[in-house]
Design a protein around this motif. Structure first.
Motif, PDB file in Angstrom:
ATOM      1  N   VAL A   8       0.851  -1.190   0.000  1.00  0.00           N
ATOM      2  CA  VAL A   8       0.000   0.000   0.000  1.00  0.00           C
ATOM      3  C   VAL A   8       0.883   1.234   0.000  1.00  0.00           C
ATOM      4  CG1 VAL A   8      -1.790   1.263   1.234  1.00  0.00           C
ATOM      5  CG2 VAL A   8      -1.795  -1.229   1.251  1.00  0.00           C
ATOM      6  N   PRO A   9       0.716   2.132  -0.968  1.00  0.00           N
ATOM      7  CA  PRO A   9       1.584   3.315  -1.030  1.00  0.00           C
ATOM      8  C   PRO A   9       1.386   4.237   0.166  1.00  0.00           C
ATOM      9  CG  PRO A   9      -0.232   3.514  -2.586  1.00  0.00           C
ATOM     10  CD  PRO A   9      -0.291   2.118  -2.045  1.00  0.00           C
ATOM     11  N   ALA A  10       2.425   4.995   0.478  1.00  0.00           N
ATOM     12  CA  ALA A  10       2.379   5.911   1.629  1.00  0.00           C
ATOM     13  C   ALA A  10       1.439   7.085   1.376  1.00  0.00           C
ATOM     14  CB  ALA A  10       3.772   6.415   1.952  1.00  0.00           C
ATOM     15  N   LYS A  11       1.205   7.402   0.120  1.00  0.00           N
ATOM     16  CA  LYS A  11       0.323   8.509  -0.224  1.00  0.00           C
ATOM     17  C   LYS A  11      -0.830   7.990  -1.062  1.00  0.00           C
ATOM     18  CE  LYS A  11       3.928  12.064  -0.085  1.00  0.00           C
ATOM     19  NZ  LYS A  11       4.616  13.119  -0.856  1.00  0.00           N
ATOM     20  N   PRO A  12      -2.016   8.547  -0.888  1.00  0.00           N
ATOM     21  CA  PRO A  12      -2.362   9.622   0.046  1.00  0.00           C
ATOM     22  C   PRO A  12      -2.289   9.175   1.500  1.00  0.00           C
ATOM     23  CG  PRO A  12      -4.349   8.741  -0.967  1.00  0.00           C
ATOM     24  CD  PRO A  12      -3.199   8.097  -1.674  1.00  0.00           C
ATOM     25  N   HIS A  13      -1.906  10.102   2.359  1.00  0.00           N
ATOM     26  CA  HIS A  13      -1.668   9.758   3.758  1.00  0.00           C
ATOM     27  C   HIS A  13      -2.932   9.243   4.447  1.00  0.00           C
ATOM     28  CE1 HIS A  13       2.394  11.281   3.591  1.00  0.00           C
ATOM     29  NE2 HIS A  13       1.981  12.457   3.165  1.00  0.00           N
TER      30      HIS A  13
END
Length: 503
Positions: free
Chosen positions: A443-448
């Motif tokens: 899971v990408p860090a962004k969007p936070h």
């Protein structure tokens, strides 16, 4: 509830299930995305058309699909209990179309199918997947190894599956040649066929009771959560579940040695896919404990498959049985006890207390014994169903390393058991675990905000639900719930203590 209200509730349930499945189809065919990783290899099927869905869109869509799918199932079960019926031909036709579509889509929700393809390729080129790793397959320049894209953890791990699983992977790799995409398709086709066999077996066994029959199809055949975790993802658990169910239902109350021997063979095949299905062997042994001939026949049937299979697979396959670690998954309920005490806000495998795996196995053993002794037998014609259900639920609910697709171990058996609150507990627990594993990639860090919600679900919400499910299971065993006659007022003897199973 009036018949009219049951009808509207049933229609709403059908709409929710269809909507859930449609979202899953969009996600599966619309990749690559965070839930459906790219599968390399110029061969079709599988087919897809990039929709360029962002990680946030994909995850939110899948959360919505799982939630409304589970809500539809629960509403459907409630409506069926109060008289709602739908022609089984419509249910089976819908399931056939959905399974066919998900089969020709790339694997979604997991990269496990690619690991299976690597194992099969190793076997085809003369290497042992119990010795060679996917990284080593890539290192020798093999075309399948070069096409792989799997997490680093599994990239450097030998196969943890049994020789029957390796045989299935070998067949798929033989058929798929040097295309990873084509190998994965054959693997998914196998799982879809197994999924269909289970649906047909349940339909055949319950055809004399319209309510139980429809309930079984809700729990299994048109269950969006299972369609995603088994058919869309291509997890090999479907193969194990098919053999496991056949091994359990072939044993009848007469405990004839012939049926016991067949049960032993089927369960050996299931545990030859995944070792934990040996618990079904314990269930058969428990059912046959008063019949020495049946017990001996079951043991012989198990041995006649297991011994040659492991002899053929070699010593490394046996070694894996003892060296594979139990592990702890990131959504484990046990983190609710150690993280607050130690001051950790998120799960980290490096902060897991020592001996937690052993502790979870000890607790599993205690709950398994409790389930064997206290879970009411509501399928007396099939003496291994209740003990197998109790053992599998104890394993799934109590041990520390679990994935949502593992739950197929219990769901086919649950369809043969008395309708009760246990249906809701199992489905809601499956939903909670499923929401943690909607992403096949990191899971990408962004969007936070999305990362924060995902981490909260993984660290708090899902573990709390898993803990409540475990408590509910223990309570049901202690109180011997469901008691006979507790919901006998439902139409068509939907939850009677004796199932009118067809022979």
């Amino acid at each position: 509830m009036t018949e009219r209200k049951a009808l509207w509730l049933g229609v709403a349930a059908a709409v929710a299930v269809v909507a859930s499945v449609l979202i899953m189809l969009i996600t599966a065919f619309g990749g690559p995305n965070v839930s459906q990783p790219a599968v390399h290899g110029a061969a079709h099927p599988p087919w897809s058309h990039p929709l360029h869905l962002s990680a946030a869109t994909t995850i939110l869509l899948m959360w919505v699909a799982l939630i409304i799918g589970c809500a539809g199932l629960l509403a459907g079960l409630f409506a069926v209990r109060h008289g709602f019926r739908v022609p089984i031909a419509i249910v089976l036709g819908f399931a056939f179309v959905v399974v066919a579509l998900l089969t020709v889509a790339p694997p979604a929700g997991s990269t496990d199918a690619m690991s299976y393809a690597a194992n099969g390729r190793m076997a085809v080129i003369g290497h042992s997947p119990y010795v060679m790793t996917p990284a080593q397959l890539k290192g020798i320049g093999d075309p399948i190894g070069l096409q792989l894209s799997i997490p680093s953890l599994w990239n450097n791990t030998v196969s943890i599956y049994g020789p029957v699983a390796t045989g299935a992977e070998w067949i798929a790799a033989k058929l798929g040649g040097t295309s990873l995409a084509h190998i994965v398709f054959w693997l998914k086709l196998l799982e879809s066929l197994c999924f269909g066999v289970v649906a047909c077996v349940l339909d055949r066994m319950l055809r004399r009771d319209p309510a139980m029959r429809l309930r079984a199809h809700l729990l299994w055949t048109v269950n969006p959560l299972l369609l995603w975790e088994i058919v869309a993802s291509g997890h090999i658990d479907g193969l194990a579940a098919m053999f496991g169910l056949l091994g359990i239902v072939v044993l009848r109350r007469s405990l004839s040695p012939s049926s016991a021997a067949v049960a032993g063979v089927c369960i050996a095949l299931a545990s030859g896919v995944k070792l934990e299905y040996a618990l079904f062997g314990l269930a058969v042994a428990w059912a046959c404990r008063r019949s020495v001939p049946a017990l001996a026949a079951a043991a012989a049937g198990f041995a006649v498959i297991t011994l040659p299979a492991y002899l053929l697979a070699g010593t490394p396959a046996v070694k894996v049985l003892f060296t594979r670690g139990g592990g702890i998954t990131s959504d484990t309920m046990y983190q609710l006890f150690w993280r607050p005490v130690l001051g950790y806000t998120q799960f980290n495998v490096n902060n897991v207390p020592p001996h937690l795996v052993v502790i979870s196995y000890v607790l599993f053993a205690a709950v398994a014994i409790l389930a064997l002794l206290r879970l009411p037998d509501r399928a007396p014609e099939f003496p291994a169903v209740t003990p197998a259900l109790g053992l599998s639920l104890a394993w799934l609910f109590i041990t520390g390393f679990q994935r949502p697709w593992y739950d197929v171990m219990a769901l086919s058996l649950l369809a043969l058991y008395m309708a009760s609150l246990l249906d809701w507990v199992v489905l809601i627990r499956l939903l909670a675990a499923g929401t943690v594993y909607v992403a096949a990639l990191a899971v990408p860090a962004k969007p936070h905000w999305l990362n924060d919600v995902y981490q909260f679900n993984q660290a708090w919400l899902a573990p709390v639900i898993l803990l409540l499910a475990a408590i509910a299971l223990v309570w049901m065993c202690v109180t011997r719930y469901p008691q006979e006659g507790i919901v006998d007022s439902a139409p068509d003897n939907v939850a009677g203590s004796k199932l009118p199973l067809a022979t």
